[in-house]
Design a protein around this motif. Structure first.
Motif, mmCIF file in Angstrom:
data_model
loop_
_atom_site.group_PDB
_atom_site.id
_atom_site.type_symbol
_atom_site.label_atom_id
_atom_site.label_comp_id
_atom_site.label_asym_id
_atom_site.label_seq_id
_atom_site.Cartn_x
_atom_site.Cartn_y
_atom_site.Cartn_z
ATOM 1 N N THR A 1 19.859 33.318 64.742
ATOM 2 C CA THR A 1 19.686 31.866 64.849
ATOM 3 C C THR A 1 18.863 31.324 63.691
ATOM 4 O O THR A 1 19.215 30.311 63.064
ATOM 5 C CB THR A 1 19.016 31.503 66.188
ATOM 6 N N ARG B 1 20.816 31.612 60.269
ATOM 7 C CA ARG B 1 21.928 30.656 60.194
ATOM 8 C C ARG B 1 21.424 29.226 60.026
ATOM 9 O O ARG B 1 21.927 28.473 59.164
ATOM 10 C CB ARG B 1 22.797 30.769 61.453
ATOM 11 N N THR B 2 20.453 28.836 60.830
ATOM 12 C CA THR B 2 19.941 27.464 60.735
ATOM 13 C C THR B 2 19.150 27.245 59.457
ATOM 14 O O THR B 2 19.149 26.138 58.903
ATOM 15 C CB THR B 2 19.085 27.107 61.965
ATOM 16 N N GLU C 1 21.725 26.541 56.839
ATOM 17 C CA GLU C 1 22.223 25.172 57.017
ATOM 18 C C GLU C 1 21.185 24.154 56.562
ATOM 19 O O GLU C 1 21.512 23.135 55.939
ATOM 20 C CB GLU C 1 22.578 24.932 58.485
ATOM 21 N N MET D 1 17.155 19.147 58.957
ATOM 22 C CA MET D 1 17.502 19.931 60.140
ATOM 23 C C MET D 1 18.052 19.005 61.220
ATOM 24 O O MET D 1 17.372 18.061 61.642
ATOM 25 C CB MET D 1 16.289 20.700 60.669
ATOM 26 N N MET E 1 20.141 21.983 65.831
ATOM 27 C CA MET E 1 19.540 23.186 65.288
ATOM 28 C C MET E 1 18.145 23.403 65.868
ATOM 29 O O MET E 1 17.764 24.517 66.229
ATOM 30 C CB MET E 1 19.492 23.104 63.761
ATOM 31 N N GLU F 1 18.511 24.718 69.383
ATOM 32 C CA GLU F 1 18.838 26.153 69.377
ATOM 33 C C GLU F 1 17.599 27.005 69.160
ATOM 34 O O GLU F 1 17.386 28.013 69.840
ATOM 35 C CB GLU F 1 19.846 26.460 68.274
#
Length: 358
Positions: free
Chosen positions: A282, A285-286, A289, A296, A300, A303
């Motif tokens: 997590t 990946r975030t 991104e 953000m 996100m 999560e």
């Protein structure tokens, strides 16, 4: 990060010695300085390491696996590196450029700052300032006194050690060596250039300086939980293995209990690894991104909130499942498993893991 075995042994042996339980050993502190563990988020221009968040979290986990207090201090001390990007650049070089730069402080606005020529005069007291006894810099938030009676403006202040009184009141049952004492300043003059706004644009471009505070704190403390829980499960397995190997003076029910302990440990180790994998997936990946988008998204943050809080809950549940199977020896406060269990309970009590976005 690889922590040399001699340092791990030094850290853990220091924790065993109750006389030294309230502080890190000099060797451990020297290692933190040498490896720049307090400067993981300080720019390289200021002699820092400037790690990406996912990599830093693995450092936090490994340090916490070595010892809970050690890991907590690395984590909190590193977080202070954020201020190197918000203080005026010349102050950042002065306060963060040297080898032993480390920040202690508080985010609560418990101080009152009175404007005077060239700066402010500050009075205030703040709790839970981890690393207080060796900090080279203290930061805290204050309300600006303007006499208007309206909502006070809050600003952050940097205090030098000679301006700060340390109130040795950290008496928690876990993380005992973090020296998370209260601090007090009385009529302390702070020049305007040692004040800053944590919401202002950073002076350095690294993405960590634009990363939202709550997910940063949650992921950092979740990594600490993970490291401490790994240590607890490892220590419990070693305890059970030693008990089974010792066939002398063993009551009939003990082998069965130890066998149940080992079975339960296997289940909890598998569960912890699964939630750890999800945490890192997590975050990575975030983080990718976040860098790509420059911000953000709310989904996100949700999560991250969910996985960090779940890891905290699961880690505590695994310890609760194991502890009753360990027997009487671990009730003693100087037993390693007792100490690790208390450290885990202390970390998981932090509000960002208990309440999160609520």
């Amino acid at each position: 990060m690889i922590i040399p075995e001699r340092i791990v042994e030094e850290i853990r042996q220091s924790a065993v010695n109750r006389a030294n339980e309230g502080m890190l050993s000099p060797a451990a502190l020297d290692f933190m300085y040498e490896e720049k563990l307090f400067k993981l988020f300080v720019p390289k221009e200021l002699n820092g390491r400037m790690l990406p968040l996912p990599e830093a979290l693995r450092v936090f986990e490994r340090a916490s696996w070595a010892d809970g207090s050690f890991g907590w201090l690395v984590t909190i001390g590193s977080g202070g590196g954020f201020f190197s990007a918000t203080l005026p650049p010349e102050q950042s070089k002065l306060l963060f450029g040297h080898d032993k730069a480390v920040v202690a402080g508080s985010g609560h606005a418990n101080g009152i700052a009175r404007p005077v020529q060239g700066g402010y005069v500050v009075d205030g007291q703040w709790k839970y300032c981890s690393g207080s006894t060796y900090a080279s810099l203290f930061t805290a938030n204050c309300k600006i006194e303007d006499g208007s009676g309206k909502n006070a403006v809050i600003r952050s202040f940097a205090f030098l050690p000679e301006q700060v009184e340390i109130i040795r009141d950290w008496n928690a049952f876990g993380l005992k060596a973090t020296e998370s004492h209260s601090i007090r300043v009385t009529e302390a003059f702070v020049p305007v250039e040692r004040t800053f706004d944590i919401m202002s644009d950073p002076h350095y471009d690294d993405p960590i300086f634009r990363y939202p505070f709550l997910p940063f704190a949650q992921t950092s403390f979740a990594a600490v939980c993970l490291g401490i829980c790994r240590h607890f499960l490892e220590e419990a397995r070693a305890f059970a293995t030693a008990k089974l190997a010792d066939g002398t003076n063993v009551r009939p029910q003990h082998p069965q209990r130890m066998e149940k302990l080992i079975r339960t440990l296997g289940e909890k180790e598998t569960g912890l690894q699964a939630v750890a994998d999800e945490l890192y997936e997590t975050v990575e990946r975030t983080w990718t991104e976040f860098i790509k988008q420059g911000s953000m998204e709310d989904r996100m943050e949700i999560e991250i909130d969910e996985i960090c809080r779940r890891l905290s809950i699961d880690a505590l549940a695994y310890a609760h499942a194991i502890f009753p199977l360990l027997g009487m020896p671990v009730l003693m406060e100087d037993h390693a498993l007792n100490r690790i269990w208390r450290d885990l309970h202390t970390v998981t009590q932090h509000s960002v893991l208990v309440h999160g976005r609520d």
